[in-house]
Scaffold this active site. Structure first.
Site, PDB file in Angstrom:
ATOM      1  N   TRP A  90      -2.372  54.814  20.245  1.00 36.19           N
ATOM      2  CA  TRP A  90      -2.823  56.209  20.284  1.00 36.19           C
ATOM      3  C   TRP A  90      -4.314  56.294  19.960  1.00 36.19           C
ATOM      4  O   TRP A  90      -4.810  55.632  19.045  1.00 36.19           O
ATOM      5  CB  TRP A  90      -2.018  57.031  19.277  1.00 36.19           C
ATOM      6  CG  TRP A  90      -2.406  58.471  19.180  1.00 36.19           C
ATOM      7  CD1 TRP A  90      -2.511  59.370  20.193  1.00 36.19           C
ATOM      8  CD2 TRP A  90      -2.742  59.186  17.978  1.00 36.19           C
ATOM      9  NE1 TRP A  90      -2.873  60.605  19.718  1.00 36.19           N
ATOM     10  CE2 TRP A  90      -3.028  60.524  18.347  1.00 36.19           C
ATOM     11  CE3 TRP A  90      -2.823  58.836  16.630  1.00 36.19           C
ATOM     12  CZ2 TRP A  90      -3.398  61.503  17.426  1.00 36.19           C
ATOM     13  CZ3 TRP A  90      -3.183  59.809  15.713  1.00 36.19           C
ATOM     14  CH2 TRP A  90      -3.462  61.127  16.108  1.00 36.19           C
ATOM     15  N   ASP A 113       3.255  49.869  22.430  1.00 28.63           N
ATOM     16  CA  ASP A 113       3.598  51.283  22.611  1.00 28.63           C
ATOM     17  C   ASP A 113       2.412  52.041  23.212  1.00 28.63           C
ATOM     18  O   ASP A 113       1.284  51.918  22.733  1.00 28.63           O
ATOM     19  CB  ASP A 113       3.963  51.905  21.256  1.00 28.63           C
ATOM     20  CG  ASP A 113       4.369  53.366  21.367  1.00 28.63           C
ATOM     21  OD1 ASP A 113       5.580  53.645  21.365  1.00 28.63           O
ATOM     22  OD2 ASP A 113       3.468  54.229  21.457  1.00 28.63           O
ATOM     23  N   TYR A 118      -2.065  59.053  26.587  1.00 30.05           N
ATOM     24  CA  TYR A 118      -3.105  58.213  26.005  1.00 30.05           C
ATOM     25  C   TYR A 118      -4.149  57.770  27.042  1.00 30.05           C
ATOM     26  O   TYR A 118      -5.263  57.399  26.674  1.00 30.05           O
ATOM     27  CB  TYR A 118      -2.527  56.959  25.355  1.00 30.05           C
ATOM     28  CG  TYR A 118      -1.524  57.189  24.249  1.00 30.05           C
ATOM     29  CD1 TYR A 118      -1.311  58.454  23.696  1.00 30.05           C
ATOM     30  CD2 TYR A 118      -0.773  56.124  23.756  1.00 30.05           C
ATOM     31  CE1 TYR A 118      -0.380  58.651  22.692  1.00 30.05           C
ATOM     32  CE2 TYR A 118       0.152  56.313  22.744  1.00 30.05           C
ATOM     33  CZ  TYR A 118       0.356  57.574  22.225  1.00 30.05           C
ATOM     34  OH  TYR A 118       1.281  57.749  21.229  1.00 30.05           O
ATOM     35  N   HIS A 175       7.609  62.712  25.474  1.00 32.98           N
ATOM     36  CA  HIS A 175       6.622  62.691  24.404  1.00 32.98           C
ATOM     37  C   HIS A 175       6.685  63.890  23.463  1.00 32.98           C
ATOM     38  O   HIS A 175       6.282  63.798  22.307  1.00 32.98           O
ATOM     39  CB  HIS A 175       5.223  62.606  25.031  1.00 32.98           C
ATOM     40  CG  HIS A 175       4.189  62.051  24.116  1.00 32.98           C
ATOM     41  ND1 HIS A 175       2.967  61.587  24.551  1.00 32.98           N
ATOM     42  CD2 HIS A 175       4.168  61.858  22.769  1.00 32.98           C
ATOM     43  CE1 HIS A 175       2.261  61.147  23.528  1.00 32.98           C
ATOM     44  NE2 HIS A 175       2.965  61.300  22.434  1.00 32.98           N
ATOM     45  N   GLN A 235      11.034  59.137  18.037  1.00 36.53           N
ATOM     46  CA  GLN A 235       9.821  58.599  17.434  1.00 36.53           C
ATOM     47  C   GLN A 235       9.026  59.746  16.810  1.00 36.53           C
ATOM     48  O   GLN A 235       8.592  60.656  17.511  1.00 36.53           O
ATOM     49  CB  GLN A 235       8.986  57.883  18.505  1.00 36.53           C
ATOM     50  CG  GLN A 235       7.793  57.140  17.947  1.00 36.53           C
ATOM     51  CD  GLN A 235       6.898  56.587  19.040  1.00 36.53           C
ATOM     52  OE1 GLN A 235       5.839  57.135  19.328  1.00 36.53           O
ATOM     53  NE2 GLN A 235       7.330  55.484  19.668  1.00 36.53           N
ATOM     54  N   SER A 267       2.410  56.582  13.216  1.00 29.55           N
ATOM     55  CA  SER A 267       1.486  56.793  12.083  1.00 29.55           C
ATOM     56  C   SER A 267       2.097  56.283  10.780  1.00 29.55           C
ATOM     57  O   SER A 267       2.108  56.982   9.760  1.00 29.55           O
ATOM     58  CB  SER A 267       1.120  58.270  11.951  1.00 29.55           C
ATOM     59  OG  SER A 267       0.452  58.746  13.098  1.00 29.55           O
ATOM     60  N   LEU A 269       1.031  54.296   8.648  1.00 33.85           N
ATOM     61  CA  LEU A 269       0.048  54.193   7.564  1.00 33.85           C
ATOM     62  C   LEU A 269      -0.698  55.507   7.385  1.00 33.85           C
ATOM     63  O   LEU A 269      -1.737  55.565   6.718  1.00 33.85           O
ATOM     64  CB  LEU A 269      -0.932  53.044   7.844  1.00 33.85           C
ATOM     65  CG  LEU A 269      -0.296  51.646   7.905  1.00 33.85           C
ATOM     66  CD1 LEU A 269      -1.324  50.597   8.277  1.00 33.85           C
ATOM     67  CD2 LEU A 269       0.369  51.302   6.569  1.00 33.85           C
ATOM     68  N   GLY A 274      -6.161  61.677   6.800  1.00 35.13           N
ATOM     69  CA  GLY A 274      -7.451  61.856   6.153  1.00 35.13           C
ATOM     70  C   GLY A 274      -7.532  61.214   4.784  1.00 35.13           C
ATOM     71  O   GLY A 274      -8.307  61.625   3.926  1.00 35.13           O
ATOM     72  N   GLU A 322      -1.885  40.853   9.461  1.00 30.10           N
ATOM     73  CA  GLU A 322      -1.234  41.408   8.273  1.00 30.10           C
ATOM     74  C   GLU A 322      -0.068  42.320   8.658  1.00 30.10           C
ATOM     75  O   GLU A 322       0.998  42.286   8.041  1.00 30.10           O
ATOM     76  CB  GLU A 322      -2.236  42.211   7.444  1.00 30.10           C
ATOM     77  CG  GLU A 322      -3.202  41.377   6.635  1.00 30.10           C
ATOM     78  CD  GLU A 322      -4.094  42.253   5.763  1.00 30.10           C
ATOM     79  OE1 GLU A 322      -3.911  43.491   5.752  1.00 30.10           O
ATOM     80  OE2 GLU A 322      -4.974  41.684   5.085  1.00 30.10           O
TER      81      GLU A 322
END
Length: 362
Positions: A90, A113, A118, A175, A235, A267, A269, A274, A322
């Site tokens: 994204w 994905d 996008y 979507h 999702q 998302s 993480l 912000g 990671e």
């Protein structure tokens, strides 16, 4: 994204001769019997050695294009297995997406994905083509715009396939429960017509599994009412800080579970939040130190340990490595509980820290 789930078991061969009837003829020398026993024992040791070598080699099998990654997968539809970790794209334009996917495939990712919205499918397709990775070893998720008519949905996905240079995708999602406009256009009839179109795409082998994104229980009920192919995935935004959040924040996580719809996180993480709380915040980093892992790894592990697939995004090799290194270690029950009870960062979609903004969509 990991990637797969096969397990091997080796059964030790029984000791040959351990239950054999002893020789009764006195003329057979003892040494001959002893030599035979040693020979059999040597054969047994060789069989065990080969078995151990086989297991070791099997454990080192590399993911397509990669450096040997073992990412578990979950079955989201009959015969369709989604790796628990994938690469999100994204907000990446085509050139950035191409770079990110190229790096990911080198590292060993197999789950990518993307979405029509996008506008980066061409770059992703170029990266996959250049990698020489076998298509059968990949798991590709794509999305069509929400709120489309039956015919427009078919056309939208055919454009997806042309751009990404593929004959089919592994998972195709609607979507959004309506159009992505300031004043969304949707409704029950439109959602049902669009679902019929997705079922057609499965039947014509343009998608192996189908699902939705940003759907709340009310939206899913419209689909479940007429579906002959059940939605495989919903999702939605989900991350540490939302573990105890309600239906209007999680888009109905418990409802999905009750209806056998796999709940997938975007998302993971909290990129749009912000805040860097899931990157360098005290909670995730303090837990990470106990496992020699980073804050993001802890935040992602909290989800995959619950069986929730995640699609973190990055075009940085170190971060990509990671993000997929989430297996072979476990968070303790106490650590899982601490992360589940965290109230921050809150859901970001609705802009109020309480709702995703999806459940008010008509």
């Amino acid at each position: 994204a990991a990637h797969q789930g096969h397990s091997l078991s080796v059964t030790r061969a029984p000791t040959v001769g351990s239950n054999a009837r002893p020789y009764t003829r006195a003329r057979i020398p003892r040494q001959r019997s002893k030599r035979r026993s040693e020979k059999e024992r040597k054969k047994e040791r060789m069989r065990e050695l080969y078995a151990c070598m086989f297991v070791a080699l099997a454990g080192a099998v590399k993911s397509p294009g990669g450096e040997g990654r073992r990412v578990p997968s979950i079955e989201i539809a009959a015969g369709v297995h989604m790796p628990l970790v994938g690469l999100g794209t994204w907000l990446y334009n085509s050139s950035v997406a191409e770079k990110a996917v190229s790096l990911a495939l080198e590292i060993g990712y197999t789950h990518i994905d993307t979405a029509h919205d996008y506008a980066n499918s061409k770059g992703i397709g170029n990266a996959i083509k250049a990698s020489k990775v076998n298509r059968n070893g990949l798991f590709i998720t794509h999305k069509v715009e929400g709120g489309l008519s039956y015919n427009a949905t078919i056309s939208n996905h055919y454009q997806n396939l042309r751009d990404i240079q593929m004959e089919y995708v592994d998972l195709l999602l609607v979507h959004f429960p309506a159009t992505m406009e300031a004043k969304p256009k949707g409704g029950k009839e439109r959602r049902q017509q669009q679902w019929y179109a997705l079922e057609h795409l499965v039947k014509t082998k343009k998608a192996r599994a189908i699902g939705v994104s940003h759907y709340c229980p009310r939206h899913l009920e419209d689909v479940l009412e007429i579906a002959t192919i059940k939605p495989a995935i919903n999702q939605v935004e989900f991350h540490v800080g939302m573990g105890a959040a309600g239906v209007n924040a999680t888009d109905g996580r418990q409802f999905d579970r009750q209806h056998g719809v796999t709940y997938q996180s975007f998302s993971p993480l909290c990129g749009p939040c912000g805040t860097h709380e899931l990157i360098n915040g005290t909670l995730v980093t303090s837990i990470g130190k106990m496992h020699n892992k980073t804050g993001p790894q802890v935040a992602l592990k909290w989800q995959v340990q619950q069986g929730i697939p995640v699609i973190p995004k990055s075009a940085n090799r170190g971060h990509l490595e990671e993000n997929i290194d989430l297996f072979g270690w476990e968070l303790s029950p106490i650590e899982m509980e601490m992360l589940t009870k965290a109230k921050s960062p809150a859901v970001s979609g609705g802009g109020d820290g309480k709702t995703s903004g999806d459940c008010a969509i008509p």
